[in-house]
Structures are given as structure tokens and as C-alpha cells.
Design a protein around this motif. Structure first.
Motif, PDB file in Angstrom:
ATOM      1  N   GLN A  45       0.815  -1.220   0.000  1.00  0.00           N
ATOM      2  CA  GLN A  45       0.000   0.000   0.000  1.00  0.00           C
ATOM      3  C   GLN A  45       0.849   1.271   0.000  1.00  0.00           C
ATOM      4  OE1 GLN A  45      -2.715  -2.121   3.299  1.00  0.00           O
ATOM      5  NE2 GLN A  45      -3.264   0.016   3.021  1.00  0.00           N
ATOM      6  N   LEU A  46       2.145   1.147  -0.139  1.00  0.00           N
ATOM      7  CA  LEU A  46       3.021   2.318  -0.025  1.00  0.00           C
ATOM      8  C   LEU A  46       2.882   3.257  -1.219  1.00  0.00           C
ATOM      9  CD1 LEU A  46       6.339   0.747   1.323  1.00  0.00           C
ATOM     10  CD2 LEU A  46       4.844   2.343   2.537  1.00  0.00           C
ATOM     11  N   GLU A  47       2.763   4.538  -0.912  1.00  0.00           N
ATOM     12  CA  GLU A  47       2.808   5.585  -1.932  1.00  0.00           C
ATOM     13  C   GLU A  47       4.263   5.975  -2.186  1.00  0.00           C
ATOM     14  OE1 GLU A  47       0.641   8.063  -4.582  1.00  0.00           O
ATOM     15  OE2 GLU A  47      -0.061   6.455  -3.286  1.00  0.00           O
ATOM     16  N   TYR A  48       4.988   6.238  -1.102  1.00  0.00           N
ATOM     17  CA  TYR A  48       6.429   6.509  -1.175  1.00  0.00           C
ATOM     18  C   TYR A  48       7.014   6.430   0.228  1.00  0.00           C
ATOM     19  CZ  TYR A  48       4.943  11.292   0.121  1.00  0.00           C
ATOM     20  OH  TYR A  48       4.382  12.384   0.746  1.00  0.00           O
ATOM     21  N   ILE A  49       8.350   6.459   0.300  1.00  0.00           N
ATOM     22  CA  ILE A  49       9.015   6.450   1.603  1.00  0.00           C
ATOM     23  C   ILE A  49      10.072   7.546   1.666  1.00  0.00           C
ATOM     24  CG2 ILE A  49       8.646   3.975   1.942  1.00  0.00           C
ATOM     25  CD1 ILE A  49      11.636   3.559   1.325  1.00  0.00           C
ATOM     26  N   LEU A  50      10.352   7.998   2.892  1.00  0.00           N
ATOM     27  CA  LEU A  50      11.513   8.838   3.177  1.00  0.00           C
ATOM     28  C   LEU A  50      12.518   7.949   3.898  1.00  0.00           C
ATOM     29  CD1 LEU A  50       9.936  12.142   4.611  1.00  0.00           C
ATOM     30  CD2 LEU A  50      10.219  11.451   2.226  1.00  0.00           C
ATOM     31  N   THR A  51      13.751   7.953   3.460  1.00  0.00           N
ATOM     32  CA  THR A  51      14.725   7.041   4.039  1.00  0.00           C
ATOM     33  C   THR A  51      16.133   7.636   3.955  1.00  0.00           C
ATOM     34  OG1 THR A  51      15.679   4.813   3.851  1.00  0.00           O
ATOM     35  CG2 THR A  51      14.916   5.837   1.814  1.00  0.00           C
ATOM     36  N   LEU A  52      17.007   7.206   4.866  1.00  0.00           N
ATOM     37  CA  LEU A  52      18.392   7.674   4.843  1.00  0.00           C
ATOM     38  C   LEU A  52      19.166   7.077   3.685  1.00  0.00           C
ATOM     39  CD1 LEU A  52      19.352   7.522   8.644  1.00  0.00           C
ATOM     40  CD2 LEU A  52      18.919   9.576   7.276  1.00  0.00           C
ATOM     41  N   LYS A  53      18.782   5.863   3.293  1.00  0.00           N
ATOM     42  CA  LYS A  53      19.444   5.210   2.154  1.00  0.00           C
ATOM     43  C   LYS A  53      18.451   4.307   1.446  1.00  0.00           C
ATOM     44  CE  LYS A  53      21.320   1.490   5.080  1.00  0.00           C
ATOM     45  NZ  LYS A  53      22.543   0.789   5.520  1.00  0.00           N
ATOM     46  N   GLU A  54      18.732   3.993   0.209  1.00  0.00           N
ATOM     47  CA  GLU A  54      17.827   3.180  -0.592  1.00  0.00           C
ATOM     48  C   GLU A  54      17.583   1.817   0.063  1.00  0.00           C
ATOM     49  OE1 GLU A  54      17.538   1.077  -5.022  1.00  0.00           O
ATOM     50  OE2 GLU A  54      19.276   2.298  -4.490  1.00  0.00           O
ATOM     51  N   ILE A  55      16.320   1.359  -0.023  1.00  0.00           N
ATOM     52  CA  ILE A  55      15.953   0.032   0.465  1.00  0.00           C
ATOM     53  C   ILE A  55      15.547  -0.802  -0.751  1.00  0.00           C
ATOM     54  CG2 ILE A  55      14.472  -1.287   2.027  1.00  0.00           C
ATOM     55  CD1 ILE A  55      14.050   1.247   3.643  1.00  0.00           C
ATOM     56  N   PRO A  56      16.415  -1.671  -1.258  1.00  0.00           N
ATOM     57  CA  PRO A  56      16.156  -2.405  -2.504  1.00  0.00           C
ATOM     58  C   PRO A  56      14.921  -3.300  -2.463  1.00  0.00           C
ATOM     59  CG  PRO A  56      18.474  -2.546  -1.879  1.00  0.00           C
ATOM     60  CD  PRO A  56      17.750  -1.949  -0.718  1.00  0.00           C
ATOM     61  N   THR A  57      14.538  -3.758  -1.280  1.00  0.00           N
ATOM     62  CA  THR A  57      13.398  -4.677  -1.181  1.00  0.00           C
ATOM     63  C   THR A  57      12.044  -3.966  -1.206  1.00  0.00           C
ATOM     64  OG1 THR A  57      13.564  -4.616   1.239  1.00  0.00           O
ATOM     65  CG2 THR A  57      14.725  -6.400   0.101  1.00  0.00           C
ATOM     66  N   ILE A  58      12.052  -2.638  -1.137  1.00  0.00           N
ATOM     67  CA  ILE A  58      10.816  -1.867  -1.169  1.00  0.00           C
ATOM     68  C   ILE A  58      10.652  -1.280  -2.570  1.00  0.00           C
ATOM     69  CG2 ILE A  58       9.567   0.120  -0.238  1.00  0.00           C
ATOM     70  CD1 ILE A  58       9.825  -2.130   1.759  1.00  0.00           C
ATOM     71  N   HIS A  59       9.536  -1.607  -3.222  1.00  0.00           N
ATOM     72  CA  HIS A  59       9.344  -1.205  -4.607  1.00  0.00           C
ATOM     73  C   HIS A  59       8.313  -0.077  -4.705  1.00  0.00           C
ATOM     74  CE1 HIS A  59      11.802  -4.634  -5.657  1.00  0.00           C
ATOM     75  NE2 HIS A  59      10.981  -5.421  -4.979  1.00  0.00           N
ATOM     76  N   CYS A  60       8.748   1.106  -4.383  1.00  0.00           N
ATOM     77  CA  CYS A  60       7.923   2.295  -4.532  1.00  0.00           C
ATOM     78  C   CYS A  60       8.867   3.489  -4.667  1.00  0.00           C
ATOM     79  CB  CYS A  60       6.979   2.480  -3.333  1.00  0.00           C
ATOM     80  SG  CYS A  60       7.828   2.937  -1.804  1.00  0.00           S
ATOM     81  N   LYS A  61       8.313   4.668  -4.872  1.00  0.00           N
ATOM     82  CA  LYS A  61       9.130   5.880  -4.934  1.00  0.00           C
ATOM     83  C   LYS A  61       9.868   6.059  -3.609  1.00  0.00           C
ATOM     84  CE  LYS A  61       9.993  10.160  -6.636  1.00  0.00           C
ATOM     85  NZ  LYS A  61      10.310  10.589  -7.987  1.00  0.00           N
ATOM     86  N   GLN A  62      11.186   6.329  -3.683  1.00  0.00           N
ATOM     87  CA  GLN A  62      11.986   6.496  -2.470  1.00  0.00           C
ATOM     88  C   GLN A  62      12.685   7.850  -2.501  1.00  0.00           C
ATOM     89  OE1 GLN A  62      14.389   3.186  -1.168  1.00  0.00           O
ATOM     90  NE2 GLN A  62      13.178   1.690  -2.311  1.00  0.00           N
ATOM     91  N   TYR A  63      12.493   8.597  -1.418  1.00  0.00           N
ATOM     92  CA  TYR A  63      13.161   9.886  -1.274  1.00  0.00           C
ATOM     93  C   TYR A  63      14.285   9.731  -0.246  1.00  0.00           C
ATOM     94  CZ  TYR A  63       9.158  11.870  -3.744  1.00  0.00           C
ATOM     95  OH  TYR A  63       8.193  12.160  -4.684  1.00  0.00           O
ATOM     96  N   ILE A  64      15.500   9.995  -0.680  1.00  0.00           N
ATOM     97  CA  ILE A  64      16.653   9.943   0.223  1.00  0.00           C
ATOM     98  C   ILE A  64      16.746  11.287   0.925  1.00  0.00           C
ATOM     99  CG2 ILE A  64      19.109   9.460   0.442  1.00  0.00           C
ATOM    100  CD1 ILE A  64      17.453   7.148  -0.701  1.00  0.00           C
ATOM    101  N   VAL A  65      16.703  11.267   2.250  1.00  0.00           N
ATOM    102  CA  VAL A  65      16.653  12.518   3.011  1.00  0.00           C
ATOM    103  C   VAL A  65      17.683  12.489   4.138  1.00  0.00           C
ATOM    104  CG1 VAL A  65      14.199  12.855   2.512  1.00  0.00           C
ATOM    105  CG2 VAL A  65      14.883  11.623   4.587  1.00  0.00           C
ATOM    106  N   SER A  66      17.826  13.627   4.789  1.00  0.00           N
ATOM    107  CA  SER A  66      18.768  13.764   5.906  1.00  0.00           C
ATOM    108  C   SER A  66      18.111  13.365   7.223  1.00  0.00           C
ATOM    109  CB  SER A  66      19.241  15.210   6.005  1.00  0.00           C
ATOM    110  OG  SER A  66      18.142  16.056   6.324  1.00  0.00           O
ATOM    111  N   GLU A  67      18.929  13.193   8.268  1.00  0.00           N
ATOM    112  CA  GLU A  67      18.400  12.935   9.602  1.00  0.00           C
ATOM    113  C   GLU A  67      17.525  14.091  10.064  1.00  0.00           C
ATOM    114  OE1 GLU A  67      21.416  11.995  12.419  1.00  0.00           O
ATOM    115  OE2 GLU A  67      22.082  10.194  11.372  1.00  0.00           O
ATOM    116  N   GLU A  68      17.901  15.300   9.693  1.00  0.00           N
ATOM    117  CA  GLU A  68      17.139  16.480  10.092  1.00  0.00           C
ATOM    118  C   GLU A  68      15.708  16.411   9.552  1.00  0.00           C
ATOM    119  OE1 GLU A  68      17.637  21.358  10.076  1.00  0.00           O
ATOM    120  OE2 GLU A  68      18.529  20.190   8.455  1.00  0.00           O
ATOM    121  N   ILE A  69      15.557  15.985   8.303  1.00  0.00           N
ATOM    122  CA  ILE A  69      14.227  15.877   7.708  1.00  0.00           C
ATOM    123  C   ILE A  69      13.421  14.766   8.377  1.00  0.00           C
ATOM    124  CG2 ILE A  69      12.987  15.203   5.602  1.00  0.00           C
ATOM    125  CD1 ILE A  69      15.083  16.771   4.008  1.00  0.00           C
TER     126      ILE A  69
END
Length: 241
Positions: A45-69
Motif C-alpha cells: 500500500q506504499l505511496e512513497y518512503i523517506l529514508t536515509l538510504k535506498e531500500i532495494p526490497t521496497i518497490h515504490c518511490k523512495q526519497y533519500i533525506v537527511s536525519e534532520e528531515i
């Protein structure tokens, strides 16, 4: 698809932050999950994720962000390393003999615990009353340990119970009333709805009045059990008859 976000003012960051509020969850039909475990459980059901680094097992739009975000977007006291934006889904009931109805449950922690307990007992159909807390409340989702993605949830009211009675379901209310029968006296019957009520006030009288049975858990030394504990005792006892 991978994209990097560096600004706290980015529209995606603002959208994620807006989903901390119930009115925006209702309006946008999306909600948040945090931690890898919950993101993994919600992956369909994921629309997208915010993450510190890419997660290859998750197949959706991924935004790489900082710890601050992540700290800005997180609802946890210690920020999560991944946050998922999840699409709400339409639940459909499966053919099941036992249904749980939750009347005016206000504590999201209790709601989450109940969802997890039901899943553990293989009860997949749960009705949550309109006046209960939101099933998409962050605390409810966290305490459910992702069970929300494994059960079928319908929002309903007294009329929902009446409709179930019309198709042959027995309605059993858990109460502290003196004219209730003890739990161990309740006979097994296919097509039964168990009703569990508000943490302080119990089940509303209109539901009690239309119930086919009222049951009470034998208890000593205390006045009552937490609603989540009561549900676990009732359903485990009943399903093992």
C-alpha cells in the motif's frame, strides 16, 4: 525511482508532516508508518518512503533525506530511519464465524493491542464504531505491530449489528451487569459477534438491549480488566471450547 531531498521546505516533506493530523489523513486517504518493520508490512500500500538510504526490497518511490528531515517528519520521540506514506484501502470481510465489534474505544493503544490480539487468534473481521478513535492513529498502528495490514476492518454502528443479526449472527456483549452469564457458560455457536465497549463506560445501552447474550468474566480482587485483556480472555476461552 530514487530522488534526493535536502530542504525542510520541500513539498514532499510538508505533505508528510501534514499527515500527522487526523483531518489530513481523512482528506488525503493516506497515513504514516515508521520503522522498517511497519514499512515492510505496508509495502503493498506504499505511496512513497523517506529514508536515509535506498531500500532495494521496497518497490515504490523512495526519497533519500537527511536525519534532520526525518526528525521533522517523525512522530516517534527518537526519530525513525524510514517513514512510509501509505494509501488507505477498502477492507472486505472474509467468510468467518467470529466477528469482533468495538464500541467507542478511545485509547489508540488499546485499539492497536486489540487488532494484534485478534490477528493472533486468527480473527480477521473487526468492526470499529464511528465514535471510536481512528484506526489510522499513529499510536494505534504502532501498538498493532502492523496487524492493521493483516485484518479486515469495517467502520460501523448499531445498524451494522442489526444487519448481521438479520443474516443469522448472534450478538454477545461483554458487561459487568448482574444478569450476565459467566463466560464459561456461553455455548459455542457459529456466526457470533462479540462486542467490547468503552474503557470507562462500557457498551452503550442500545447495543446491550439488542444483544442475544450478555457475558461476564469471573474476577477477584479488582473491579475490571482493561478492554484489550478482556478481549483476549473472552476470545481465547470461547475459541477453545
Amino acid at each position: 525511482m530514487i530522488e534526493v531531498i535536502t530542504s525542510l521546505q520541500n513539498k514532499i516533506v510538508k505533505e508528510v508532516c501534514s499527515l500527522k493530523e487526523n483531518k489530513n489523513i481523512k482528506e488525503k486517504h493516506m497515513f504514516l508508518v515508521e520503522t522498517y518493520h511497519l514499512v515492510e508490512m505496508a509495502k503493498d500500500q506504499l505511496e512513497y518512503i523517506l529514508t536515509l538510504k535506498e531500500i532495494p526490497t521496497i518497490h515504490c518511490k523512495q526519497y533519500i533525506v537527511s536525519e534532520e528531515i526525518l526528525k521533522k517528519c517523525s512522530q516517534n520521540k527518537s526519530y525513525s530511519k524510514v517513514i512510509g506514506v501509505v494509501r488507505q484501502k477498502d477492507f472486505s470481510f472474509v467468510n468467518d464465524d467470529t466477528i469482533v465489534y468495538l464500541d467507542n474505544i478511545q485509547d489508540p493503544g488499546n485499539l492497536g493491542t486489540i487488532l494484534r490480539t485478534c490477528l493472533g487468534l486468527n480473527i480477521k473481521n473487526i468492526i470499529v464504531s464511528y465514535n471510536s478513535c481512528s484506526i489510522y492513529n499513529f499510536k494505534a498502528i504502532q501498538s498493532s505491530e502492523g496487524s492493521i495490514f493483516k485484518v479486515n476492518i469495517k467502520i460501523g454502528d448499531l445498524n451494522t449489528l442489526k444487519e448481521l443479526k438479520e443474516v443469522g449472527y448472534r450478538v454477545v456483549s461483554t458487561t459487568l451487569m448482574k444478569d450476565s452469564i459467566y463466560l464459561n457458560e456461553l455455548k459455542y455457536k457459529e456466526k457470533t459477534v462479540f462486542v467490547f465497549g468503552n474503557e470507562g463506560n462500557g457498551i452503550q445501552s442500545s447495543i446491550i438491549n439488542m444483544s442475544d447474550e450478555k457475558i461476564i468474566i469471573p474476577i477477584s480482587n479488582i473491579d475490571s480488566y482493561n478492554v484489550g485483556i478482556s478481549l483476549g480472555i473472552v476470545l481465547y476461552t470461547y475459541l477453545n471450547k
